[in-house]
Design a protein around this motif. Structure first.
Motif, PDB file in Angstrom:
ATOM      1  N   ALA A   1      -7.510  -5.672  -1.930  1.00 21.99           N
ATOM      2  CA  ALA A   1      -7.411  -4.307  -2.444  1.00 21.99           C
ATOM      3  C   ALA A   1      -5.984  -3.783  -2.343  1.00 21.99           C
ATOM      4  CB  ALA A   1      -8.372  -3.389  -1.685  1.00 21.99           C
ATOM      5  N   LEU A   2      -5.326  -4.040  -1.226  1.00 17.53           N
ATOM      6  CA  LEU A   2      -3.958  -3.560  -1.037  1.00 17.53           C
ATOM      7  C   LEU A   2      -2.977  -4.282  -1.955  1.00 17.53           C
ATOM      8  CD1 LEU A   2      -4.006  -3.152   2.839  1.00 17.53           C
ATOM      9  CD2 LEU A   2      -3.807  -1.307   1.152  1.00 17.53           C
ATOM     10  N   VAL A   3      -3.260  -5.540  -2.266  1.00 19.70           N
ATOM     11  CA  VAL A   3      -2.445  -6.253  -3.251  1.00 19.70           C
ATOM     12  C   VAL A   3      -2.585  -5.595  -4.623  1.00 19.70           C
ATOM     13  CG1 VAL A   3      -2.238  -8.420  -4.535  1.00 19.70           C
ATOM     14  CG2 VAL A   3      -2.399  -8.465  -2.043  1.00 19.70           C
ATOM     15  N   ALA A   4      -3.809  -5.224  -4.986  1.00 16.68           N
ATOM     16  CA  ALA A   4      -4.039  -4.544  -6.270  1.00 16.68           C
ATOM     17  C   ALA A   4      -3.330  -3.194  -6.298  1.00 16.68           C
ATOM     18  CB  ALA A   4      -5.536  -4.373  -6.505  1.00 16.68           C
ATOM     19  N   LEU A   5      -3.377  -2.473  -5.187  1.00 22.76           N
ATOM     20  CA  LEU A   5      -2.701  -1.174  -5.117  1.00 22.76           C
ATOM     21  C   LEU A   5      -1.201  -1.345  -5.295  1.00 22.76           C
ATOM     22  CD1 LEU A   5      -3.035   1.887  -4.554  1.00 22.76           C
ATOM     23  CD2 LEU A   5      -2.690   1.364  -2.132  1.00 22.76           C
ATOM     24  N   ALA A   6      -0.631  -2.365  -4.656  1.00 18.37           N
ATOM     25  CA  ALA A   6       0.807  -2.620  -4.770  1.00 18.37           C
ATOM     26  C   ALA A   6       1.199  -2.983  -6.196  1.00 18.37           C
ATOM     27  CB  ALA A   6       1.223  -3.732  -3.812  1.00 18.37           C
ATOM     28  N   ALA A   7       0.251  -3.592  -6.930  1.00 14.06           N
ATOM     29  CA  ALA A   7       0.514  -3.971  -8.321  1.00 14.06           C
ATOM     30  C   ALA A   7       0.262  -2.819  -9.290  1.00 14.06           C
ATOM     31  CB  ALA A   7      -0.356  -5.159  -8.700  1.00 14.06           C
TER      32      ALA A   7
ATOM     33  N   GLU B   1      -7.606   0.974 -10.328  1.00 13.35           N
ATOM     34  CA  GLU B   1      -9.030   0.739 -10.596  1.00 13.35           C
ATOM     35  C   GLU B   1      -9.544  -0.441  -9.789  1.00 13.35           C
ATOM     36  OE1 GLU B   1     -12.056  -0.212 -14.353  1.00 13.35           O
ATOM     37  OE2 GLU B   1      -9.906   0.098 -14.713  1.00 13.35           O
ATOM     38  N   ARG B   2      -8.788  -1.528  -9.769  1.00  9.00           N
ATOM     39  CA  ARG B   2      -9.188  -2.707  -9.004  1.00  9.00           C
ATOM     40  C   ARG B   2      -9.184  -2.407  -7.508  1.00  9.00           C
ATOM     41  NH1 ARG B   2     -12.446  -6.855  -8.413  1.00  9.00           N
ATOM     42  NH2 ARG B   2     -11.502  -8.689  -7.433  1.00  9.00           N
ATOM     43  N   TYR B   3      -8.209  -1.644  -7.049  1.00  7.82           N
ATOM     44  CA  TYR B   3      -8.155  -1.245  -5.648  1.00  7.82           C
ATOM     45  C   TYR B   3      -9.447  -0.547  -5.249  1.00  7.82           C
ATOM     46  CZ  TYR B   3      -7.120   1.772  -1.644  1.00  7.82           C
ATOM     47  OH  TYR B   3      -7.184   2.433  -0.437  1.00  7.82           O
ATOM     48  N   HIS B   4      -9.842   0.461  -6.005  1.00 12.45           N
ATOM     49  CA  HIS B   4     -11.051   1.207  -5.654  1.00 12.45           C
ATOM     50  C   HIS B   4     -12.303   0.350  -5.824  1.00 12.45           C
ATOM     51  CE1 HIS B   4      -9.454   5.105  -4.652  1.00 12.45           C
ATOM     52  NE2 HIS B   4      -8.716   5.136  -5.749  1.00 12.45           N
ATOM     53  N   GLN B   5     -12.289  -0.554  -6.789  1.00 15.12           N
ATOM     54  CA  GLN B   5     -13.429  -1.441  -6.987  1.00 15.12           C
ATOM     55  C   GLN B   5     -13.665  -2.311  -5.752  1.00 15.12           C
ATOM     56  OE1 GLN B   5     -12.916  -4.781  -9.794  1.00 15.12           O
ATOM     57  NE2 GLN B   5     -14.862  -4.186 -10.749  1.00 15.12           N
TER      58      GLN B   5
ATOM     59  N   LEU C   1      -7.349   8.111   1.113  1.00 12.69           N
ATOM     60  CA  LEU C   1      -6.146   8.516   1.836  1.00 12.69           C
ATOM     61  C   LEU C   1      -5.017   7.506   1.659  1.00 12.69           C
ATOM     62  CD1 LEU C   1      -7.955   9.849   5.011  1.00 12.69           C
ATOM     63  CD2 LEU C   1      -6.579  11.225   3.431  1.00 12.69           C
ATOM     64  N   ILE C   2      -5.344   6.232   1.639  1.00  7.72           N
ATOM     65  CA  ILE C   2      -4.328   5.199   1.407  1.00  7.72           C
ATOM     66  C   ILE C   2      -3.869   5.224  -0.047  1.00  7.72           C
ATOM     67  CG2 ILE C   2      -3.916   2.707   1.339  1.00  7.72           C
ATOM     68  CD1 ILE C   2      -5.882   2.493   3.734  1.00  7.72           C
ATOM     69  N   ALA C   3      -4.793   5.404  -0.967  1.00  2.00           N
ATOM     70  CA  ALA C   3      -4.428   5.473  -2.390  1.00  2.00           C
ATOM     71  C   ALA C   3      -3.461   6.616  -2.638  1.00  2.00           C
ATOM     72  CB  ALA C   3      -5.683   5.628  -3.239  1.00  2.00           C
ATOM     73  N   GLY C   4      -3.699   7.766  -1.972  1.00  2.00           N
ATOM     74  CA  GLY C   4      -2.801   8.901  -2.093  1.00  2.00           C
ATOM     75  C   GLY C   4      -3.184   9.840  -3.220  1.00  2.00           C
ATOM     76  N   ASP C   5      -2.529  10.992  -3.214  1.00  2.00           N
ATOM     77  CA  ASP C   5      -2.747  12.015  -4.228  1.00  2.00           C
ATOM     78  C   ASP C   5      -1.484  12.863  -4.324  1.00  2.00           C
ATOM     79  OD1 ASP C   5      -2.808  13.773  -2.005  1.00  2.00           O
ATOM     80  OD2 ASP C   5      -4.975  13.603  -1.857  1.00  2.00           O
TER      81      ASP C   5
ATOM     82  N   PRO D   1     -10.211  -9.601   4.724  1.00  2.00           N
ATOM     83  CA  PRO D   1     -10.020 -10.339   3.464  1.00  2.00           C
ATOM     84  C   PRO D   1     -10.172  -9.457   2.219  1.00  2.00           C
ATOM     85  CG  PRO D   1     -11.381 -11.600   4.975  1.00  2.00           C
ATOM     86  CD  PRO D   1     -11.262 -10.221   5.558  1.00  2.00           C
ATOM     87  N   VAL D   2     -11.161  -8.568   2.232  1.00  2.00           N
ATOM     88  CA  VAL D   2     -11.371  -7.680   1.082  1.00  2.00           C
ATOM     89  C   VAL D   2     -10.284  -6.620   1.023  1.00  2.00           C
ATOM     90  CG1 VAL D   2     -12.947  -6.001   0.033  1.00  2.00           C
ATOM     91  CG2 VAL D   2     -13.856  -8.071   1.104  1.00  2.00           C
ATOM     92  N   ALA D   3      -9.934  -6.036   2.176  1.00  2.00           N
ATOM     93  CA  ALA D   3      -8.897  -5.009   2.211  1.00  2.00           C
ATOM     94  C   ALA D   3      -7.552  -5.570   1.765  1.00  2.00           C
ATOM     95  CB  ALA D   3      -8.785  -4.421   3.611  1.00  2.00           C
ATOM     96  N   SER D   4      -7.278  -6.820   2.116  1.00  2.92           N
ATOM     97  CA  SER D   4      -6.031  -7.454   1.692  1.00  2.92           C
ATOM     98  C   SER D   4      -5.944  -7.524   0.175  1.00  2.92           C
ATOM     99  CB  SER D   4      -5.922  -8.850   2.306  1.00  2.92           C
ATOM    100  OG  SER D   4      -4.762  -9.518   1.866  1.00  2.92           O
TER     101      SER D   4
END
Length: 392
Positions: A289-295, A299-303, A263-267, A284-287
């Motif tokens: 992930a959200l940095v990867a999503l912003a970049a 793939e890294r976000y979902h990983q 849901l955060i990743a979006g579609d 710490p892990v979610a942070s």
């Protein structure tokens, strides 16, 4: 590192931890391309004299505020005095009001810190039915506390309103009166009955589509005064449906602790921001992930976020309202507090086997940021509560 843990077949099994190094501290506060509120828990002071099953525990303010500072340092906003803080399940309004005042004042001392605070009607007598006017006044009283402290309100779902309302119009009238008098933009809060059975049929109907139509009418009427809506129905499709119908400028904050990753990743239907209790233990892990999503690194976000979903589903397993126990358990394992005691004695709400499953899944997800400490404390817990010995 290894530890003996109870298994579902009744045996004791040796578990080899996957992560053995402490998490590296961040050099700077990260930034995200989603608004991410972490609903934060409260640390009680078990050494003080208070009634453990009451709603006015002694609070360890230093540890409680230090945990919020931890969340800010990881890039999160804080959703204060919400159900993750045991509102209505160990924390009564007088304690919640003090928490709001202290947390807002504390945030002012931290550059970039931001928070919003839960305002509801939980100070009303739960043993009797209240008029709609009583409920409006109760909401306004709590809004005044939040706004006078300098905070922004999250309009929490009201048990009293759910008991008193006889139609969708009753909800519309109450929300119209309260939102119209707010000095700030409001975040609405749709909490499903999996979290609180007394909220079944909220918005005047047990049919989700009918309820959705009612809340959309409220949002459209007050769109300029509403920042967004948090929906916690643990159903991704309902969230996508509501998200696609929100007026421009009104945000969807996922509260879906089962499906937040996608849901955060979006579609193609859009994307959700977040207001989540699970962000408390997985911050710490979610942070990262959200940095990867912003970049743009999906793939890294979902990983990173993917393994936390299994942990979240374990924490929020039915009876879902007891998820707070696992949240505080992980805070203790990670060294954010010196004990595993909770308001209302809620640490007893889950089984040892559940906590063992939480430990395994937290390790898999990389959520145990101090693995050696976590292993030692888990061993102490198992010895005390299950007679399972672990050598240091």
């Amino acid at each position: 590192m290894k530890i003996n843990l109870p298994a579902h077949d009744g045996t004791i099994q040796t578990y080899a931890m996957q992560h053995q190094e402490d998490a590296a501290p961040l050099a700077t506060t990260p930034t995200f391309n989603r608004i991410a509120y972490a609903a934060a828990h409260v640390v009680v002071d078990p050494r003080a004299a208070y009634e453990p099953w009451g709603d006015a525990p002694r609070v360890d303010w230093d540890s409680t505020l230090a945990f919020r500072e931890h969340l800010y340092s990881l890039g999160f906003k804080v959703a204060e005095a919400m159900d993750t803080a045991q509102r209505g399940m160990g924390i009564g309004w007088p304690t919640a009001a003090e928490l709001i005042r202290r947390s807002v004042a504390h945030a002012r001392t931290i550059p970039g810190a931001d928070l919003a605070c839960g305002a509801g009607t939980d100070h009303l007598d739960s043993t009797r039915r209240h008029s709609l006017s009583d409920i409006i006044n109760a909401y306004n009283e709590q809004f005044e506390v939040v706004e006078s402290a300098g905070g922004r309100p999250i309009m929490m779902a009201s048990r009293a309103l759910c008991a008193a309302a006889r139609s969708a119009d009753d909800y519309k009238n109450v929300y119209d009166a309260v939102i119209s008098s707010s000095r700030n933009k409001v975040v609405l809060h749709w909490l499903g009955d999996a979290f609180d059975a007394s909220l079944a049929g909220y918005w005047g109907s047990s049919d989700v589509q009918t309820a959705m139509a009612t809340v959309l009418d409220i949002i459209r009427q007050h769109r300029s005064n509403i920042e967004g809506i948090k929906i916690s129905l643990l159903n991704a499709e309902y969230e996508r449906q509501l998200r696609s119908q929100l007026p421009e400028g009104v945000l969807m904050f996922t509260g879906d602790d089962y499906n937040y990753g996608d849901l955060i990743a979006g579609d193609s239907t859009g994307q959700s921001h977040a207001l989540l209790g699970i962000f408390d233990p997985i911050a710490p892990v979610a942070s990262r992930a959200l940095v990867a999503l912003a970049a743009g690194d999906l793939e890294r976000y979902h990983q990173l976020i993917g393994p936390t979903i299994s942990l979240s589903r374990e924490l929020f397993v039915a009876p879902t309202q007891y998820y707070k126990a696992g949240v505080v358990f992980l805070a203790w394992l990670n060294g954010h507090q010196s004990h595993f005691s909770m308001a209302g004695g809620m640490q007893s709400a889950r089984s040892v086997l559940h906590y063992a499953d939480v430990f395994r899944k937290a390790d898999t997800a990389g959520v145990l940021i101090r693995p050696d400490l976590a292993r030692r404390r888990m061993g102490e817990f198992l010895n005390l509560h299950a007679g399972i010995e672990n050598h240091k």
